[in-house]
Design an enzyme around this catalytic site. Structure first.
Site, PDB file in Angstrom:
ATOM      1  N   SER A 221      11.853 -14.253   1.469  1.00  0.00           N
ATOM      2  CA  SER A 221      12.473 -14.172   0.146  1.00  0.00           C
ATOM      3  C   SER A 221      12.781 -15.576  -0.378  1.00  0.00           C
ATOM      4  O   SER A 221      11.873 -16.393  -0.524  1.00  0.00           O
ATOM      5  CB  SER A 221      13.731 -13.297   0.226  1.00  0.00           C
ATOM      6  OG  SER A 221      14.153 -12.903  -1.048  1.00  0.00           O
ATOM      7  N   ASP A 382       8.318  -3.765  -3.942  1.00  0.00           N
ATOM      8  CA  ASP A 382       9.160  -4.956  -4.030  1.00  0.00           C
ATOM      9  C   ASP A 382       8.880  -5.651  -5.347  1.00  0.00           C
ATOM     10  O   ASP A 382       7.710  -5.841  -5.721  1.00  0.00           O
ATOM     11  CB  ASP A 382       8.852  -5.888  -2.855  1.00  0.00           C
ATOM     12  CG  ASP A 382       9.733  -7.128  -2.815  1.00  0.00           C
ATOM     13  OD1 ASP A 382      10.695  -7.217  -3.605  1.00  0.00           O
ATOM     14  OD2 ASP A 382       9.461  -8.019  -1.990  1.00  0.00           O
ATOM     15  N   HIS A 412      11.315  -4.591   0.218  1.00  0.00           N
ATOM     16  CA  HIS A 412      11.869  -5.933   0.405  1.00  0.00           C
ATOM     17  C   HIS A 412      12.763  -5.990   1.644  1.00  0.00           C
ATOM     18  O   HIS A 412      13.650  -5.162   1.821  1.00  0.00           O
ATOM     19  CB  HIS A 412      12.669  -6.337  -0.831  1.00  0.00           C
ATOM     20  CG  HIS A 412      13.110  -7.767  -0.820  1.00  0.00           C
ATOM     21  ND1 HIS A 412      12.263  -8.798  -1.183  1.00  0.00           N
ATOM     22  CD2 HIS A 412      14.283  -8.353  -0.480  1.00  0.00           C
ATOM     23  CE1 HIS A 412      12.909  -9.947  -1.079  1.00  0.00           C
ATOM     24  NE2 HIS A 412      14.143  -9.706  -0.644  1.00  0.00           N
TER      25      HIS A 412
END
Length: 445
Positions: A221, A382, A412
């Site tokens: 991320s 995501d 995610h």
């Protein structure tokens, strides 16, 4: 005082009858209270179930596990909404609470397993945690890892289980970097911390039993953003340091130029872990915009009104163009806000140099040649899915070796080892195994 006209027999009967009536009354009250309690508990359970229920997209892996995990996330979100109702739940206030509450004290849990040596170091004023498997070679390959959390949340301690398992499964040294975070330390401080640590180990790794010719970077991320930025910076530098061996980018954040990509539109609000508005809020804090106006900036960026229309037809728009996506992913319900004449000039003046800086948005780099062998994991469900796919395509076009892993049915953060194993989805297990196999194969060359 007893009635003088009542004999003992009558008195005993009267007394017994009163006790019997009182007992019956007590029983009725207890039964009524029990029924009320059952009703209250039933309503409470039903309420929690309604609050926590998430309609999952068709195709999600392990729907039962995922529903349980998403339920926990929805419950946290609901608490945040209650706080907001009473005037305490702004995005920034919630972030500060989480920043202060997510802390581990004492010995890290992974150190108790005994199969990986876990030590703390401070490298150029940046704290790190070093994981060395007991079976690793005397001079071992290594991965410098940057945790996720929107550049705002989480610490290296919070990622202890994930980084421990990476070290254990790949049998290499993993260095987890506890970089400084926004909003106190916005861009470029976090990436500078990551660069300082990575350069240090490329230069001095042998002192830690690390093969400096086999060091890679990785992150998830926001940490994937930092890993990509570090790889870009080091590839362009003429420092004389060894080149990075690989980069691992797990559902990375790679741009804040266009938050109306198909995945941002189609996946928004489908999974409570990361929505378009939440990602936009993280971006605003990392950009260094005023903390008190985070919710406004979140709305502005999620509607693509942080950049003027002419930027949408510039060369930078080409770098993040949907033309780089497979055709099946170009079919989102993109609205007129994709290109709009309405934008906030003041906000754009504050961010115009950062928003196209490759260290902030790696997808904005005009030149991706020379980067190390890359592993990219994109999750099907995501909001960050599309930028990962676009980056993979652009890297391949630039001649970079790329192993692209599409997490079918994944969401995610599915790869992270934070929740109990019984909540770890099959998509996460498959992706984790693919990452470890990639690292193992690259460092053996």
């Amino acid at each position: 005082m007893t009635n003088p006209h009542m004999d003992n027999k009558d008195y005993n009967y009267y007394n017994f009858d009163s006790r019997f009536i009182q007992q019956q009354l007590n029983n009725k009250i207890e039964n009524m209270l029990l029924k009320v309690l059952v009703v209250i508990l039933s309503v409470l359970v039903a309420g929690i179930a309604i609050i926590c229920y998430t309609p999952l997209p068709t195709g999600i892996h392990d729907p039962v596990r995922t529903e349980l995990f998403m339920g926990l996330m929805k419950l946290v979100t609901f608490v945040m909404k209650i706080r907001k109702f009473f005037g305490y739940g702004s995005f920034l206030n919630n972030v500060k609470i989480l920043q202060n509450s997510i802390k581990l004290e004492g010995v890290l849990p992974s150190a108790k397993h005994g199969d990986v040596q876990v030590t703390r170091e401070v490298i150029e004023n940046v704290p790190v945690i070093i994981y060395r498997p007991n079976t690793a070679s005397v001079v071992s390959p290594a991965m410098v890892y940057f945790h996720g959390g929107g550049w705002v949340l989480m610490t290296a301690d919070d990622y202890d289980s994930t980084t421990y398992h990476f070290a254990k499964e790949t049998n290499i040294v993993v260095i987890s970097v506890d970089y400084r975070r926004a909003p106190q330390f916005p861009f470029p401080v976090p990436v500078q911390d990551c660069l300082v640590v990575t350069r240090y180990f490329l230069k001095n790794g042998l002192q830690f039993g690390i093969d400096v010719s086999k060091i890679g970077v990785g992150g998830d991320s926001a940490g994937g953003n930092l890993a990509a930025a570090v790889a870009l910076a080091l590839t362009r530098e003429k420092s004389g340091l060894p080149s990075l061996k690989f980069q691992v980018l797990l559902f990375p954040v790679l741009q804040a130029f266009d938050l109306r990509l198909p995945s941002y539109v189609d996946m928004n609000d489908s999974m409570p872990i990361l929505t378009t508005r939440i990602m936009a809020a993280y971006n605003s804090l990392y950009l260094g915009l005023e903390e008190d106006n985070t919710e406004y900036y979140s709305w502005l960026m999620s509607e693509n009104q942080h950049i003027p229309p002419e930027m949408r037809t510039s060369k930078f728009a080409d770098f993040v163009s949907v033309k780089n996506l497979p055709k099946m992913f170009r079919t989102a319900n993109r609205t007129a806000t994709e290109i709009t004449a309405s934008y906030d000039q003041d906000v754009y003046n504050k961010i115009k140099d950062i928003i196209v800086d490759p260290l902030f948005s790696p997808l904005m780099s005009p030149d991706l040649t020379g980067l190390p062998t890359t592993f990219i994991h994109a999750c099907e469900f995501d909001v960050l899915r599309d930028e990962a796919m676009i980056y993979s395509k652009r890297l391949q076009d630039a001649g970079v070796k790329v192993k692209f892993h599409f997490g079918h049915g994944g969401y995610h953060a599915d790869i992270l080892r934070m929740a109990p194993d019984f909540l770890w989805s099959e998509s996460g297990r498959v992706a984790f195994s693919a990452v470890c196999n990639f690292i193992t194969s690259v460092v053996q060359k």
